[in-house]
Each structure stands twice: as structure tokens, then as C-alpha cells.
Design a protein around this motif. Structure first.
Motif, PDB file in Angstrom:
ATOM      1  N   MET A  38      16.827  54.850  22.625  1.00 54.69           N
ATOM      2  CA  MET A  38      15.793  55.719  22.075  1.00 54.69           C
ATOM      3  C   MET A  38      15.233  55.124  20.777  1.00 54.69           C
ATOM      4  SD  MET A  38      17.707  59.418  22.570  1.00 54.69           S
ATOM      5  CE  MET A  38      16.301  60.500  22.607  1.00 54.69           C
ATOM      6  N   GLU A  39      13.940  55.311  20.564  1.00 61.18           N
ATOM      7  CA  GLU A  39      13.339  54.856  19.318  1.00 61.18           C
ATOM      8  C   GLU A  39      13.816  55.721  18.157  1.00 61.18           C
ATOM      9  OE1 GLU A  39       9.041  53.094  19.802  1.00 61.18           O
ATOM     10  OE2 GLU A  39       9.151  55.035  20.816  1.00 61.18           O
ATOM     11  N   GLU A  40      13.934  55.097  16.989  1.00 58.16           N
ATOM     12  CA  GLU A  40      14.349  55.830  15.806  1.00 58.16           C
ATOM     13  C   GLU A  40      13.133  56.454  15.120  1.00 58.16           C
ATOM     14  OE1 GLU A  40      18.438  53.743  14.292  1.00 58.16           O
ATOM     15  OE2 GLU A  40      16.548  52.869  13.579  1.00 58.16           O
ATOM     16  N   ILE A  41      13.353  57.646  14.575  1.00 55.14           N
ATOM     17  CA  ILE A  41      12.272  58.351  13.897  1.00 55.14           C
ATOM     18  C   ILE A  41      12.797  58.982  12.624  1.00 55.14           C
ATOM     19  CG2 ILE A  41      12.600  60.584  15.075  1.00 55.14           C
ATOM     20  CD1 ILE A  41       9.495  60.751  15.238  1.00 55.14           C
ATOM     21  N   VAL A  42      11.912  59.095  11.642  1.00 56.35           N
ATOM     22  CA  VAL A  42      12.199  59.727  10.356  1.00 56.35           C
ATOM     23  C   VAL A  42      11.329  60.971  10.260  1.00 56.35           C
ATOM     24  CG1 VAL A  42      11.899  59.455   7.861  1.00 56.35           C
ATOM     25  CG2 VAL A  42      12.850  57.581   9.226  1.00 56.35           C
ATOM     26  N   ILE A  43      11.900  62.071   9.801  1.00 61.38           N
ATOM     27  CA  ILE A  43      11.155  63.318   9.636  1.00 61.38           C
ATOM     28  C   ILE A  43      10.895  63.544   8.152  1.00 61.38           C
ATOM     29  CG2 ILE A  43      11.179  65.826   9.956  1.00 61.38           C
ATOM     30  CD1 ILE A  43      12.987  65.394  12.381  1.00 61.38           C
ATOM     31  N   TYR A  44       9.604  63.671   7.785  1.00 63.05           N
ATOM     32  CA  TYR A  44       9.290  64.015   6.397  1.00 63.05           C
ATOM     33  C   TYR A  44       9.317  65.538   6.270  1.00 63.05           C
ATOM     34  CZ  TYR A  44       7.601  64.305   1.737  1.00 63.05           C
ATOM     35  OH  TYR A  44       7.537  64.576   0.394  1.00 63.05           O
ATOM     36  N   GLY A  45      10.260  66.049   5.447  1.00 64.03           N
ATOM     37  CA  GLY A  45      10.415  67.480   5.229  1.00 64.03           C
ATOM     38  C   GLY A  45      11.876  67.873   5.326  1.00 64.03           C
TER      39      GLY A  45
ATOM     40  N   TYR B  97      12.995  69.492  19.115  1.00 67.25           N
ATOM     41  CA  TYR B  97      11.997  68.904  20.013  1.00 67.25           C
ATOM     42  C   TYR B  97      12.076  67.378  19.966  1.00 67.25           C
ATOM     43  CZ  TYR B  97       9.670  73.509  20.158  1.00 67.25           C
ATOM     44  OH  TYR B  97       9.375  74.839  20.326  1.00 67.25           O
ATOM     45  N   LEU B  98      12.056  66.835  18.746  1.00 71.45           N
ATOM     46  CA  LEU B  98      12.053  65.381  18.591  1.00 71.45           C
ATOM     47  C   LEU B  98      13.335  64.746  19.101  1.00 71.45           C
ATOM     48  CD1 LEU B  98      10.456  64.966  15.052  1.00 71.45           C
ATOM     49  CD2 LEU B  98       9.382  64.536  17.258  1.00 71.45           C
ATOM     50  N   SER B  99      14.467  65.431  18.899  1.00 71.82           N
ATOM     51  CA  SER B  99      15.756  64.841  19.250  1.00 71.82           C
ATOM     52  C   SER B  99      15.938  64.655  20.755  1.00 71.82           C
ATOM     53  CB  SER B  99      16.902  65.687  18.680  1.00 71.82           C
ATOM     54  OG  SER B  99      16.882  66.994  19.211  1.00 71.82           O
ATOM     55  N   GLN B 100      15.063  65.252  21.550  1.00 72.18           N
ATOM     56  CA  GLN B 100      15.109  65.020  22.994  1.00 72.18           C
ATOM     57  C   GLN B 100      14.529  63.658  23.375  1.00 72.18           C
ATOM     58  OE1 GLN B 100      13.882  68.514  25.518  1.00 72.18           O
ATOM     59  NE2 GLN B 100      13.324  69.366  23.523  1.00 72.18           N
ATOM     60  N   TYR B 101      13.672  63.119  22.507  1.00 74.44           N
ATOM     61  CA  TYR B 101      12.935  61.900  22.860  1.00 74.44           C
ATOM     62  C   TYR B 101      13.136  60.759  21.872  1.00 74.44           C
ATOM     63  CZ  TYR B 101      10.624  65.331  25.816  1.00 74.44           C
ATOM     64  OH  TYR B 101      10.374  66.322  26.719  1.00 74.44           O
ATOM     65  N   TYR B 102      13.657  61.073  20.682  1.00 75.10           N
ATOM     66  CA  TYR B 102      13.879  60.065  19.649  1.00 75.10           C
ATOM     67  C   TYR B 102      15.289  60.220  19.081  1.00 75.10           C
ATOM     68  CZ  TYR B 102       8.733  59.649  19.435  1.00 75.10           C
ATOM     69  OH  TYR B 102       7.410  59.457  19.726  1.00 75.10           O
TER      70      TYR B 102
ATOM     71  N   GLY C 191      11.496  49.639  10.718  1.00 76.36           N
ATOM     72  CA  GLY C 191      10.923  49.713  12.058  1.00 76.36           C
ATOM     73  C   GLY C 191      10.856  51.115  12.642  1.00 76.36           C
ATOM     74  N   GLU C 192      11.185  52.145  11.840  1.00 80.05           N
ATOM     75  CA  GLU C 192      11.203  53.502  12.374  1.00 80.05           C
ATOM     76  C   GLU C 192       9.776  54.079  12.486  1.00 80.05           C
ATOM     77  OE1 GLU C 192      14.793  53.031   9.584  1.00 80.05           O
ATOM     78  OE2 GLU C 192      12.622  52.704   9.468  1.00 80.05           O
ATOM     79  N   LYS C 193       9.662  55.064  13.348  1.00 79.68           N
ATOM     80  CA  LYS C 193       8.469  55.899  13.386  1.00 79.68           C
ATOM     81  C   LYS C 193       8.691  57.087  12.460  1.00 79.68           C
ATOM     82  CE  LYS C 193       6.728  54.596  17.932  1.00 79.68           C
ATOM     83  NZ  LYS C 193       6.222  55.076  19.243  1.00 79.68           N
ATOM     84  N   PHE C 194       7.633  57.880  12.247  1.00 75.55           N
ATOM     85  CA  PHE C 194       7.785  59.061  11.410  1.00 75.55           C
ATOM     86  C   PHE C 194       6.927  60.190  11.941  1.00 75.55           C
ATOM     87  CE2 PHE C 194       3.811  57.493   9.645  1.00 75.55           C
ATOM     88  CZ  PHE C 194       3.113  58.650   9.328  1.00 75.55           C
TER      89      PHE C 194
END
Length: 219
Positions: free
Chosen positions: A1-8, A19-24, A56-59
Motif C-alpha cells: 500500500m502507498e504511504e500517506i500523511v494526514i494533515y490535521g 476511509y483512507l486506511s482501507q486504501y493507504y 515519497g509519501e502522499k498527503f
């Protein structure tokens, strides 16, 4: 899975996390130190935004519509400047249908209806149960709450906020930086920086029990 950062690190961040944790793979949350209210959230660390570096993360932006979405806009571009790539979350039922286009960084939650040929900009948030007609344009950083109805061929200006159950008529152009209150009906074009709100419902001069007794007598 791609890594993602959440601002907040507030209620919005907690809402979007499952929601995000199902796909990232959610790596961490981040906020500016002066706004930081948690050391960890949903089992993930909350890091000072000033200190984070991109690997390399998404956000995705998960804060409310403070300052008519100007904070959301600010951090969207700040994260891009740091090298992060904007991600989107779009309800899977909407993907690849109705010739719709949803730009980077936007969130569209479940049970939302978006009709043919509608275009949605960057960093837009659309809550559960919104209904957006055909050939609409939703500009960058707009915030559309639950139950909003937007009729066809309508444009929603950038940074505009639509409150719960607001209704925007057909062939309308809303200006930028508008605030449209809950349950408000808009039937004409609006200028930039306009504010519209429907008067709150007034209390009737009768108790609920007396009202029910009255209605049963006449039914």
C-alpha cells in the motif's frame, strides 16, 4: 500500500482516517505546533508540521473550513512545496462513471451523487449524501456539507462553504469565498465574499404534548 500523511489532528482527521486506511498505509498525522492538540491519534504519531520531511509519501488535508477554507488551501500548497504529492479519497461507487472529473486532494464521501460531466477542483471536500447535478463546476477548496443539493449547470466558487442541506438552483454561479448557511435556498447568482443564511426555526407557543394532542383531534 502507498504511504500517506494526514494533515490535521482533530475530528475531521479522525473522521477521514478509517476511509483512507482501507486504501493507504497512514504513516502519521501532522499539524503546525501551535495547533497541535494530540501526541498521537488513531494509533499513529502526530508530528510537528515544521519538522516533517517528505520521503515519497502522499498527503491529504483533514481540517475544517476555518477562515473560509483558507487554512486548507494554505497547507495544501505548503505540503506540495515540501515535496508531498496530493492524494484523493473518492467513494468507489463514483469512480469511472458519469464522465466526472475530480482533481487532486479532494475527498468525496459515500452516498454522494454526482451527475454527468461535472468537474470538481483541487482540495474539495464533499460530505456524505450530497447531490450534485449535471455539468456543474466545483472550484478549488470548496466545502460541501451533508445533504447539499446543487442543481445542474451550476458553478460553486473557490473556497466557498455550503452548509448542511443548502440548495443551489439551476444555472447559478456562486462567487468565490461565499458562505451559504444550513438549509438556505439560493436562486440567483452571488458576488464574491457573500454570506447567505436562512433564519432559524422559531419555537411555537405550545408544548409538544399539547401540539400532538391537537393534531390527533383533527386527524
Amino acid at each position: 500500500m502507498e504511504e500517506i500523511v494526514i494533515y490535521g489532528d482533530g475530528s475531521m482527521a479522525q473522521t477521514i482516517y478509517p476511509y483512507l486506511s482501507q486504501y493507504y498505509k497512514v504513516k502519521y498525522f501532522t499539524v503546525e505546533n501551535k495547533y497541535k492538540s494530540h501526541m498521537s491519534l488513531c494509533g499513529k504519531p502526530v508530528l510537528n508540521f515544521e519538522d516533517v520531511q517528505c520521503n515519497g509519501e502522499k498527503f491529504i488535508i483533514a481540517v475544517g473550513f476555518h477562515q473560509l477554507n483558507k487554512l486548507r488551501e494554505k497547507y495544501f500548497w505548503s505540503l506540495i512545496k515540501k515535496g508531498f504529492t496530493p492524494a484523493s479519497f473518492i467513494d468507489p461507487a463514483l469512480k469511472e462513471i458519469n464522465n466526472i472529473h475530480i482533481d487532486q486532494g479532494s475527498i468525496v464521501l459515500e452516498k454522494t451523487s454526482i451527475h454527468y460531466n461535472t468537474r470538481i477542483g483541487k482540495n474539495v471536500f464533499i460530505a456524505t449524501g450530497a447531490n450534485i447535478g449535471h455539468d456543474c463546476i466545483i472550484k478549488d477548496n470548496a466545502w460541501i456539507n451533508s445533504g447539499v443539493t446543487i442543481a445542474g449547470n451550476t458553478t460553486i466558487g473557490s473556497n466557498t462553504v455550503l452548509g448542511i442541506n443548502a440548495t443551489i438552483g439551476n444555472d447559478i454561479v456562486l462567487g468565490d469565498n461565499n458562505f451559504i448557511g444550513a438549509a438556505t435556498l439560493i436562486t440567483k447568482n452571488t458576488e464574491d465574499n457573500a454570506c447567505y443564511a436562512t433564519e432559524a426555526t422559531k419555537q411555537l407557543p405550545i408544548s409538544a404534548d399539547a401540539f400532538m394532542a391537537f393534531t390527533q383531534k383533527i386527524s
